[in-house]
Design a protein around this motif. Structure first.
Motif, short mmCIF file in Angstrom:
data_model
loop_
_atom_site.label_atom_id
_atom_site.label_comp_id
_atom_site.label_asym_id
_atom_site.label_seq_id
_atom_site.Cartn_x
_atom_site.Cartn_y
_atom_site.Cartn_z
N ILE A 10 15.80 8.64 -11.81
CA ILE A 10 16.69 9.68 -12.34
C ILE A 10 17.73 10.02 -11.28
N SER A 11 18.98 10.03 -11.68
CA SER A 11 20.07 10.34 -10.77
C SER A 11 20.21 11.85 -10.62
N ALA A 12 19.23 12.43 -9.93
CA ALA A 12 19.20 13.87 -9.67
C ALA A 12 18.17 14.11 -8.58
N SER A 13 18.22 15.30 -7.99
CA SER A 13 17.25 15.63 -6.95
C SER A 13 15.86 15.87 -7.55
N ALA A 14 14.85 15.77 -6.70
CA ALA A 14 13.48 16.03 -7.15
C ALA A 14 13.34 17.47 -7.64
N ASP A 15 14.06 18.40 -7.03
CA ASP A 15 14.00 19.79 -7.48
C ASP A 15 14.58 19.95 -8.88
N GLN A 16 15.65 19.21 -9.18
CA GLN A 16 16.24 19.28 -10.51
C GLN A 16 15.31 18.67 -11.56
N VAL A 17 14.66 17.56 -11.20
CA VAL A 17 13.69 16.94 -12.11
C VAL A 17 12.52 17.91 -12.33
N TRP A 18 12.02 18.49 -11.26
CA TRP A 18 10.89 19.41 -11.32
C TRP A 18 11.20 20.59 -12.26
N ALA A 19 12.42 21.12 -12.16
CA ALA A 19 12.80 22.27 -12.98
C ALA A 19 12.67 21.96 -14.47
N THR A 96 9.47 11.11 -6.17
CA THR A 96 9.77 10.61 -4.84
C THR A 96 11.28 10.44 -4.71
N ALA A 97 11.87 11.04 -3.67
CA ALA A 97 13.30 10.86 -3.42
C ALA A 97 13.54 9.40 -3.06
N ARG A 98 14.50 8.78 -3.75
CA ARG A 98 14.78 7.37 -3.52
C ARG A 98 16.17 7.02 -4.04
N ASP A 99 16.92 6.28 -3.24
CA ASP A 99 18.22 5.74 -3.64
C ASP A 99 19.16 6.80 -4.21
N GLY A 100 19.23 7.94 -3.56
CA GLY A 100 20.14 8.99 -4.00
C GLY A 100 19.70 9.73 -5.24
N GLY A 101 18.48 9.55 -5.66
CA GLY A 101 17.95 10.23 -6.84
C GLY A 101 16.45 10.42 -6.70
N THR A 102 15.77 10.39 -7.82
CA THR A 102 14.32 10.62 -7.82
C THR A 102 13.62 9.56 -8.65
N HIS A 103 12.62 8.94 -8.05
CA HIS A 103 11.74 8.01 -8.75
C HIS A 103 10.60 8.85 -9.34
N VAL A 104 10.40 8.73 -10.65
CA VAL A 104 9.33 9.47 -11.33
C VAL A 104 8.31 8.47 -11.84
N LEU A 105 7.07 8.65 -11.42
CA LEU A 105 5.95 7.84 -11.91
C LEU A 105 5.03 8.76 -12.68
N LEU A 132 8.67 9.49 -23.06
CA LEU A 132 8.78 10.73 -22.28
C LEU A 132 9.64 10.52 -21.04
N THR A 133 9.36 9.47 -20.26
CA THR A 133 10.13 9.28 -19.03
C THR A 133 11.60 9.01 -19.34
N ASP A 134 11.88 8.24 -20.40
CA ASP A 134 13.27 8.00 -20.80
C ASP A 134 13.96 9.30 -21.21
N ALA A 135 13.25 10.13 -21.97
CA ALA A 135 13.83 11.41 -22.41
C ALA A 135 14.02 12.37 -21.24
N LEU A 136 13.08 12.35 -20.28
CA LEU A 136 13.22 13.19 -19.09
C LEU A 136 14.48 12.80 -18.32
N LYS A 137 14.69 11.51 -18.16
CA LYS A 137 15.89 11.01 -17.48
C LYS A 137 17.15 11.51 -18.20
N SER A 138 17.20 11.34 -19.51
CA SER A 138 18.37 11.77 -20.28
C SER A 138 18.59 13.27 -20.17
N LYS A 139 17.52 14.04 -20.27
CA LYS A 139 17.65 15.50 -20.21
C LYS A 139 18.14 15.95 -18.83
N VAL A 140 17.49 15.47 -17.77
CA VAL A 140 17.87 15.90 -16.42
C VAL A 140 19.30 15.48 -16.12
N GLU A 141 19.64 14.24 -16.42
CA GLU A 141 20.99 13.76 -16.11
C GLU A 141 22.06 14.44 -16.96
#
Length: 151
Positions: A10-19, A96-105, A132-141
């Motif tokens: 996800i092209s966002a910070s871990a804090d943004q994903v967490w929120a 996990t912060a990775r490549d300027g964004g967040t890797h979500v497992l 779910l992971t695809d929708a999380l990516k879309s929502k956060v981004e």
């Protein structure tokens, strides 16, 4: 024992994903798998989650207990069907912060006597994890506005 998982960048910070991930009251707005959720992401808290299986639309409600919650890093809960050892699932979101964004497992480890007979729930849940992971990516981004260079 059986394990399923899905990962996304996800092209966002871990804090943004967490929120987004821990705003349970808004799951119904974006989450096609966990279509309703309530509770707090704190260890020991009980969540109420309604999930919808892809393909057949069957819905089930369960009340897992939060095991670990490290903001911006890890959310883990355990759900049980009946008594311990019959059908248990430990569900995790690892950020996990990775490549300027967040890797979500997202993963779940199933254990118990009924696991060998639970393919009708576990197999479609794997597709639900991807949804779910695809929708999380879309929502956060969609709510994350990248910084733009100034002129």
């Amino acid at each position: 024992m059986r394990r399923i998982s899905s990962a996304v960048h996800i092209s966002a910070s871990a804090d943004q994903v967490w929120a987004v991930l821990t705003d349970f009251e808004r799951f119904h707005e974006w989450n096609p798998f966990l279509v309703e959720a309530a509770g707090r992401a704190v260890p020991g808290a009980r969540l109420t989650l309604r999930f919808r299986l892809p393909g057949n639309g069957r819905e089930m409600v369960f009340r897992p207990t939060v095991l670990e919650s490290e903001p911006g890093r890890l959310l883990r809960w355990r759900g049980r069907f009946g008594v311990p050892g019959v059908f248990d699932g430990v569900h995790s979101f690892e950020l996990t912060a990775r490549d300027g964004g967040t890797h979500v497992l997202q993963s779940e480890r199933f254990s118990g006597l009924l696991v060998p007979f639970s393919g009708s729930v576990i197999a479609p849940s794997e597709a639900g994890f991807r949804d779910l992971t695809d929708a999380l990516k879309s929502k956060v981004e969609s709510v994350t506005v990248p910084a733009r260079p100034r002129d």
